[in-house]
Write an enzyme that holds these catalytic residues in place. Structure first.
Site, PDB file in Angstrom:
ATOM      1  CG  ASN A 169      -0.389  -0.189   2.508  1.00  0.00           C
ATOM      2  OD1 ASN A 169       0.696  -0.756   2.650  1.00  0.00           O
ATOM      3  ND2 ASN A 169      -1.065   0.284   3.537  1.00  0.00           N
ATOM      4  CE  LYS A 192       8.503 -10.450   0.310  1.00  0.00           C
ATOM      5  NZ  LYS A 192       7.386 -10.247  -0.648  1.00  0.00           N
ATOM      6  CD  GLU A 195       3.806 -11.279  -2.837  1.00  0.00           C
ATOM      7  OE1 GLU A 195       4.486 -10.528  -2.103  1.00  0.00           O
ATOM      8  OE2 GLU A 195       3.272 -12.324  -2.423  1.00  0.00           O
ATOM      9  N   GLY A 245       2.062  -5.431   7.541  1.00  0.00           N
ATOM     10  CA  GLY A 245       1.155  -6.228   6.717  1.00  0.00           C
ATOM     11  C   GLY A 245       0.001  -6.763   7.534  1.00  0.00           C
ATOM     12  CB  THR A 249       1.586 -12.244   6.930  1.00  0.00           C
ATOM     13  OG1 THR A 249       0.695 -12.754   5.930  1.00  0.00           O
ATOM     14  CG2 THR A 249       3.006 -12.440   6.451  1.00  0.00           C
ATOM     15  N   GLY A 250       1.771 -11.490  10.105  1.00  0.00           N
ATOM     16  CA  GLY A 250       2.528 -11.007  11.261  1.00  0.00           C
ATOM     17  C   GLY A 250       2.751 -12.104  12.293  1.00  0.00           C
ATOM     18  CD  GLU A 267       4.049  -0.006  12.783  1.00  0.00           C
ATOM     19  OE1 GLU A 267       2.849   0.020  13.148  1.00  0.00           O
ATOM     20  OE2 GLU A 267       4.915   0.748  13.226  1.00  0.00           O
ATOM     21  CB  CYS A 301      -2.312  -0.105   8.529  1.00  0.00           C
ATOM     22  SG  CYS A 301      -0.987   1.085   8.628  1.00  0.00           S
ATOM     23  CD  GLU A 401      -6.481  -3.898   7.910  1.00  0.00           C
ATOM     24  OE1 GLU A 401      -6.001  -2.833   8.301  1.00  0.00           O
ATOM     25  OE2 GLU A 401      -5.796  -4.922   7.713  1.00  0.00           O
ATOM     26  CD  GLU A 478       8.023   0.710  11.203  1.00  0.00           C
ATOM     27  OE1 GLU A 478       6.945   0.247  10.817  1.00  0.00           O
ATOM     28  OE2 GLU A 478       9.054   0.740  10.516  1.00  0.00           O
TER      29      GLU A 478
HETATM   30  P1  NAI Z   1       0.600  -9.883   3.783  1.00  0.00           P
HETATM   31  O1  NAI Z   1       0.731  -9.510   5.213  1.00  0.00           O
HETATM   32  O2  NAI Z   1       0.580 -11.335   3.476  1.00  0.00           O
HETATM   33  O3  NAI Z   1       1.796  -9.221   2.936  1.00  0.00           O
HETATM   34  C1  NAI Z   1       2.677  -8.231   3.428  1.00  0.00           C
HETATM   35  C2  NAI Z   1       4.110  -8.615   3.086  1.00  0.00           C
HETATM   36  O4  NAI Z   1       4.437  -9.845   3.745  1.00  0.00           O
HETATM   37  C3  NAI Z   1       4.389  -8.868   1.605  1.00  0.00           C
HETATM   38  O5  NAI Z   1       5.684  -8.396   1.290  1.00  0.00           O
HETATM   39  C4  NAI Z   1       4.359 -10.384   1.511  1.00  0.00           C
HETATM   40  O6  NAI Z   1       5.086 -10.897   0.423  1.00  0.00           O
HETATM   41  C5  NAI Z   1       4.995 -10.765   2.819  1.00  0.00           C
HETATM   42  N1  NAI Z   1       4.732 -12.130   3.292  1.00  0.00           N
HETATM   43  C6  NAI Z   1       3.653 -12.905   3.028  1.00  0.00           C
HETATM   44  N2  NAI Z   1       3.759 -14.088   3.666  1.00  0.00           N
HETATM   45  C7  NAI Z   1       4.939 -14.060   4.346  1.00  0.00           C
HETATM   46  C8  NAI Z   1       5.600 -14.988   5.215  1.00  0.00           C
HETATM   47  N3  NAI Z   1       5.079 -16.159   5.497  1.00  0.00           N
HETATM   48  N4  NAI Z   1       6.770 -14.615   5.764  1.00  0.00           N
HETATM   49  C9  NAI Z   1       7.302 -13.409   5.510  1.00  0.00           C
HETATM   50  N5  NAI Z   1       6.729 -12.501   4.684  1.00  0.00           N
HETATM   51  C10 NAI Z   1       5.558 -12.821   4.119  1.00  0.00           C
HETATM   52  O7  NAI Z   1      -0.693  -9.157   3.244  1.00  0.00           O
HETATM   53  P2  NAI Z   1      -1.519  -9.343   1.866  1.00  0.00           P
HETATM   54  O8  NAI Z   1      -1.845 -10.788   1.677  1.00  0.00           O
HETATM   55  O9  NAI Z   1      -0.824  -8.650   0.778  1.00  0.00           O
HETATM   56  O10 NAI Z   1      -2.860  -8.545   2.205  1.00  0.00           O
HETATM   57  C11 NAI Z   1      -3.877  -9.144   2.998  1.00  0.00           C
HETATM   58  C12 NAI Z   1      -4.475  -8.157   3.942  1.00  0.00           C
HETATM   59  O11 NAI Z   1      -3.496  -7.667   4.837  1.00  0.00           O
HETATM   60  C13 NAI Z   1      -5.048  -6.890   3.317  1.00  0.00           C
HETATM   61  O12 NAI Z   1      -6.319  -7.089   2.812  1.00  0.00           O
HETATM   62  C14 NAI Z   1      -5.026  -5.954   4.486  1.00  0.00           C
HETATM   63  O13 NAI Z   1      -6.154  -6.160   5.289  1.00  0.00           O
HETATM   64  C15 NAI Z   1      -3.794  -6.361   5.258  1.00  0.00           C
HETATM   65  N6  NAI Z   1      -2.650  -5.479   4.972  1.00  0.00           N
HETATM   66  C16 NAI Z   1      -2.305  -4.553   5.906  1.00  0.00           C
HETATM   67  C17 NAI Z   1      -1.282  -3.660   5.662  1.00  0.00           C
HETATM   68  C18 NAI Z   1      -0.889  -2.636   6.667  1.00  0.00           C
HETATM   69  O14 NAI Z   1      -0.423  -1.568   6.286  1.00  0.00           O
HETATM   70  N7  NAI Z   1      -0.995  -2.910   7.958  1.00  0.00           N
HETATM   71  C19 NAI Z   1      -0.555  -3.661   4.399  1.00  0.00           C
HETATM   72  C20 NAI Z   1      -0.942  -4.722   3.495  1.00  0.00           C
HETATM   73  C21 NAI Z   1      -1.969  -5.574   3.792  1.00  0.00           C
END
Ligand code: NAI
Ligand code: MG
Length: 497
Positions: A169, A192, A195, A245, A249-250, A267, A301, A401, A478
């Protein structure tokens, strides 16, 4: 607009891509193809079409990058004085500003946001490097009085190799938000990017190189979370992980880091309330509510994704807000609309699913509610600014969310009730408070469970103000001087004299 920006936009619409985009990883001061030879495509969400390819990494690339970052700790960067680090970061800020137009156009293409938003992100990234450049030579410990027979002091050391997992984002500014303090503290880094949006992190690494950052200090590996992200955060040589993210995933990142007792900053998501009291300045508050949720097409977020409003002004406020939401112009980010695209088809489908479910359950849709395309091209991934009225506290539209331009309205019967509604989710990232009565506002600020509270201006603050969440929104902060803590470890040295 300037000639540089105009020329880039013309080139893109004529050719469907831009010349000179990065394709490879950035490892140890140079471009390097993926060990596997695999590549992926990145999409322009404004047209829903691929515009460039990039390296799809795996654990072999991660290994090379982490090894380079580890070596670099003992190279010229490790020996640089704080003042030298500071000058490098200041040159990086200048480098970002010198490349600002190209960076903003590429960010718009990769992410789908409006050019204006991308330009603002680039400015804030430059500001982050400038801010932490100013802090690099002011990081010092303390002396501790233990009586006349001891000399005791604390020393701040860099934690070592840091990993930065970046979301889609705010690709460029989130990369800068972690990298600038990590470098100020003397750490090295492997980034990283997501993608969906790999381009500008690669360009940032190149700018840092041109600013004089030694080889290996900043490395960028592109690819998926499953192949690159997971290998990076599980690497035993990584000593801190900064992750932005999803909650899910967190959790995986924290578990992987736990195996190596590696520290993490998380975050994560939010469902931040904008609490509007009956005595607010209605006109200004309507405008703030609009941008709290619809900026960046709601993919923030800390977006104000819940409007918690006192019953007395609810009907008029929603009517005015819906009228404004319906006026907003939507389209390809390079065509100067007010709202850009949704960053991925997957995210667009997620948003649609929530809104269709609301429609099926007869929740009142006061504005928007539909998928759209760019009017000129009839293509791209867009969603109309949407307003869902009178949503109940336990509803998934309040509890989960959505991460899109969808605002859920909750009606409060008193200030106490507003507080209860505001705190009634598993998240605790941000909150806005709108009232002309500053005492009421400060009391709410005291009682709201959130990492940041904005009074009478949503998103108030800057690079200087710490940012982070409570509860499921994560931990660690941060930005600001707080943002340096994660990248420093404290050594206490005590001598008997
Ligand atoms: P995600 O949390 O999976 O992706 C964020 C980052 O984590 C990307 O770079 C991704 O490649 C990486 N990632 C994914 N799996 C990982 C793993 N197992 N180990 C380490 N890194 C990994 O989020 P995604 O699938 O793109 O979006 C899903 C939802 O997450 C969104 O709909 C939104 O609700 C939330 N989100 C929140 C954000 C924020 O600013 N807090 C930013 C992006 C998404
Ligand atoms: Mg993209």
């Amino acid at each position: 607009m300037s000639t540089v920006t105009d020329a880039l936009i013309a080139e893109y619409f004529a050719s469907g891509t831009l010349s000179g985009l990065p394709r490879d990883h950035w490892i140890d001061g140079q471009w390097r193809a993926a060990a596997s030879g695999d590549s992926m495509e990145t999409f322009d969400p404004g047209l829903g079409r691929a515009f460039a390819g990039f390296a799809s990494g795996d654990e072999q690339d991660v290994e090379l990058a982490v090894a380079a970052a580890d070596r670099a700790l003992r190279g010229p960067w490790g020996k640089a004085t704080p003042a030298e680090r500071s000058r490098t970061l200041m040159r990086a800020a200048e480098g970002i500003r010198a490349n600002a137009e190209r960076l903003a156009v590429i960010e718009t293409l990769d992410n789908g946001k409006t050019l204006k938003e991308a330009q603002s992100d680039v400015r804030s990234a430059a500001r982050l490097f400038e801010y932490y450049a100013g802090a690099a030579d002011k990081l010092h410990g303390e002396t501790i009085p233990l009586g006349p027979d001891y000399v005791s002091s604390t020393h701040l050391e860099p934690v070592g190799v840091t990993a930065h997992v970046i979301p889609w984002n705010y690709p460029f500014s989130t990369a800068a938000r972690g990298l600038a303090p990590a470098l100020a503290a003397g750490c090295t880094a492997v980034l990283k990017p997501a993608e969906q949006t790999p381009m500008t992190a690669l360009l940032l690494a190149e700018i840092l190189h041109q600013a004089g950052l030694p080889a290996g200090v900043c490395n960028v590996i592109t690819g998926t979370g499953a192949r690159v992200g997971a290998a990076l955060v599980a690497h035993p040589k990584v000593r801190h992980v900064t992750f932005t993210g999803s909650v899910q995933t967190g959790q995986a990142v924290m578990q992987a880091a736990a195996r190596n007792i590696t520290s993490v900053t998380l975050e994560l998501g939010g469902k931040s309330p904008m609490v509007v009291l009956g005595d607010c300045d209605m006109e200004k508050t309507v405008e703030d509510a609009l941008w709290a949720i619809y900026s960046n097409a709601g993919q923030i977020c800390s977006a104000g994704s819940r409007l918690v409003i006192e019953r007395g002004i609810h009907a008029e406020f929603v009517e005015r807000l819906a009228a404004r939401a319906n006026q907003l112009t939507i389209g390809h980010g390079l065509k100067n609309p007010e709202i850009g695209a949704i960053s991925s088809l997957e995210q667009l489908e997620k948003i649609s699913t929530y809104v269709e479910d609301a429609r099926a359950r007869k929740i009142r849709i006061a504005a928007g509610g539909t998928r759209l395309t760019d009017a000129q091209s009839n293509a791209g991934w867009f969603f109309a600014p949407t307003l869902l009225d009178n949503v109940k506290p336990g509803d998934r539209l309040v509890q989960e969310e959505i991460f899109g331009p969808v605002l859920s309205v909750q009606v409060a019967d008193s200030v106490e009730h507003a507080l209860e509604l505001a705190n009634g989710t598993p998240f605790g990232l941000a909150a806005g408070i709108y009232s002309r009565d500053i005492t009421k506002a400060l009391r709410l600020a005291r009682d709201i469970d959130a990492g940041q509270v904005y009074i009478n201006e949503y998103y108030a603050g800057g690079v200087e103000t710490p940012f982070g969440g409570n509860k499921l929104s994560g931990f660690g902060r941060e930005k600001g001087l707080e943002g340096l803590r994660s990248y420093c470890r404290v050594k206490a040295v005590t001598a008997r004299i």
